[in-house]
Design an enzyme around this catalytic site. Structure first.
Site, PDB file in Angstrom:
ATOM      1  CB  CYS A   1      -7.365  -3.819   5.037  1.00  0.00           C
ATOM      2  SG  CYS A   1      -6.977  -2.266   5.757  1.00  0.00           S
TER       3      CYS A   1
ATOM      4  CD  GLU B   1      -2.675   0.936  -4.558  1.00  0.00           C
ATOM      5  OE1 GLU B   1      -2.644   0.237  -3.528  1.00  0.00           O
ATOM      6  OE2 GLU B   1      -3.668   1.030  -5.291  1.00  0.00           O
TER       7      GLU B   1
ATOM      8  CB  CYS C   1     -10.602  -4.727  13.509  1.00  0.00           C
ATOM      9  SG  CYS C   1     -10.416  -4.377  11.757  1.00  0.00           S
TER      10      CYS C   1
ATOM     11  CD  GLU D   1      -3.328   0.560   1.767  1.00  0.00           C
ATOM     12  OE1 GLU D   1      -3.737  -0.606   1.630  1.00  0.00           O
ATOM     13  OE2 GLU D   1      -3.871   1.386   2.498  1.00  0.00           O
TER      14      GLU D   1
ATOM     15  CD  GLU E   1     -13.623  -9.903  -6.592  1.00  0.00           C
ATOM     16  OE1 GLU E   1     -14.248 -10.770  -5.942  1.00  0.00           O
ATOM     17  OE2 GLU E   1     -14.047  -8.756  -6.783  1.00  0.00           O
TER      18      GLU E   1
ATOM     19  CD  GLU F   1     -11.553  -9.478   2.729  1.00  0.00           C
ATOM     20  OE1 GLU F   1     -11.615  -9.612   3.969  1.00  0.00           O
ATOM     21  OE2 GLU F   1     -10.667  -8.823   2.171  1.00  0.00           O
TER      22      GLU F   1
ATOM     23  CB  SER G   1      -5.566   0.436  -1.735  1.00  0.00           C
ATOM     24  OG  SER G   1      -4.561  -0.538  -1.800  1.00  0.00           O
TER      25      SER G   1
ATOM     26  CE  LYS H   1     -11.130  -8.571   7.219  1.00  0.00           C
ATOM     27  NZ  LYS H   1     -10.228  -8.224   6.113  1.00  0.00           N
TER      28      LYS H   1
END
Ligand code: SF4
Length: 372
Positions: free
Chosen positions: A107, A89, A306, A86, A170, A165, A127, A162
């Site tokens: 994230c 980037e 989190c 990151e 992907e 996710e 990102s 999560k």
């Protein structure tokens, strides 16, 4: 089956998932690895006879080992990978002058979903880094791909987002998710209780090698502002302890839902916003749309980050702060503070990641949108 249909909360379905996991753990032909997210270690203690906010990572490792997991790792290592990718980037965008819009962190899957749904035009600025959980899972599956056993990878996470996710297309290889099971903190507590382990009596144990090294930068990912502070440690040129300590006072820490900070990068001042809570995110996006400039924006859907995830035992705000403090103390205990100094990173970049960084560590949410 019948029960699952009758259960209005879906709790039985979740239970079925852990039952399936127990089967995999006991299956001799299956190698079960697990990663533990930073925020989990400071949130499960209270339910198991410790104080909330107390860092219980050593006891969690000991418990997972007794439960039969084969390889036990820490998502903080995955977070170190995220920091490296990151910050690269961010710096690339600045160098190329693509800084009309900020780079948004990626994230938190609940934030990514929200952005896809309500602000699809912003996706090119999100990102391309996979989350620490997904980066680490891709690396672990790759490293163990020659094992003769069936591989199963588990992630212990502070939230249910999560789970969604992990199920995204992907993050599958040949139809198999890199993360086979996501277990929330609450579910882990349940599993520990089911196995009859007296958690508070356990002697703390260490994470397994060869992927057992992580830095303080990785650990603070679990609290709002942590991702930003970790990236800043990577990009500032002064790597002294004093310099890192001063980053903590730039405004990135604390439980406030909207924070701002600025740091110098060469002769350029980087402007950063840190938001937690999706309402705060949408307010900030409106501000950006009306002309406010930032270089980096960290978004976490849960207020406080989190540590306060939906899969964690519920606590009042005072206790939340204790959890945050618990992570900052864990950072203090780490002898390596900056992700690029993690020796494991060099090994990975020269090994499994060589020529495959894009394939294993990145994802293009914006491209998926265009393809629709
Ligand atoms: Fe999950 Fe909340 Fe963390 Fe987002 S901020 S990753 S929803 S726990």
């Amino acid at each position: 089956g019948q029960c699952a249909l009758a259960c209005p909360t879906g709790a039985i379905v979740v239970k079925d998932d852990t039952r399936k996991l127990w089967k995999d753990i006991y299956d001799k032909n299956t190698r079960v690895s697990v990663q533990i997210a930073p925020a989990v270690r400071v949130a499960l203690g209270k339910e198991l006879g410790l104080n909330d906010g107390e860092n219980a990572i050593g006891k969690i490792v000991a418990a997972l080992r007794r439960m039969g997991f084969d390889d036990i790792f820490d998502t903080s290592t995955g977070a170190d990978l995220t920091v490296l990718e990151e910050s690269a980037e961010l710096l690339k965008r600045i160098k190329e002058g693509k800084n009309d819009m900020p780079l948004f962190t990626s994230c938190c899957p609940a934030w990514v979903n929200y952005c896809e749904k309500f602000y699809p035009e912003l996706l090119p600025h999100v990102s391309t880094c996979r989350s620490p959980m997904e980066m680490f899972a891709a690396v672990i599956k790759e490293e163990y791909s020659t094992s003769s056993k069936r591989l199963v990878h588990v992630a212990v996470m502070p939230c249910t987002a999560k789970k969604f996710e992990a199920a995204r297309e992907e993050f599958k290889v040949n139809g198999v998710p890199n993360v086979d099971y996501v277990i929330s903190t609450q579910e882990l507590i349940q599993m520990i209780k089911e196995s009859g382990i007296i958690f508070s009596d356990l002697e703390p144990e260490a994470i397994d090698m060869p992927f057992g090294t992580y830095t303080g930068a990785g650990v603070i990912f679990g609290v709002t502002g942590g991702v930003t502070e970790a990236v800043l440690r990577r990009v500032v040129s002064d790597k002294s302890a004093t310099s890192f300590r001063s980053l903590a006072y730039t405004g990135v820490r604390g439980m406030k839902g909207v924070k701002e900070a600025s740091v110098m990068y060469g002769d350029r001042k980087l402007r950063i916003a840190v938001v937690s809570g999706l309402k705060n995110a949408s307010d900030l996006i409106e501000k950006i749309k009306s002309g406010e400039h930032y270089d980096l924006v960290e978004v976490m859907a849960c207020p406080g980050g989190c540590i306060n995830g939906g899969g964690q035992p519920f606590v009042q705000s005072e206790e939340k702060e204790k959890r945050g403090k618990g992570l900052y103390s864990a950072d203090k205990l780490c002898n390596i503070k900056s992700s690029e100094e993690n020796p494991l990173m060099m090994t990975l970049y020269k090994g499994a990641l060589k020529g495959r960084v894009h394939e294993l560590l990145h994802v293009d949410y914006a491209a998926k949108k265009e393809a629709k």
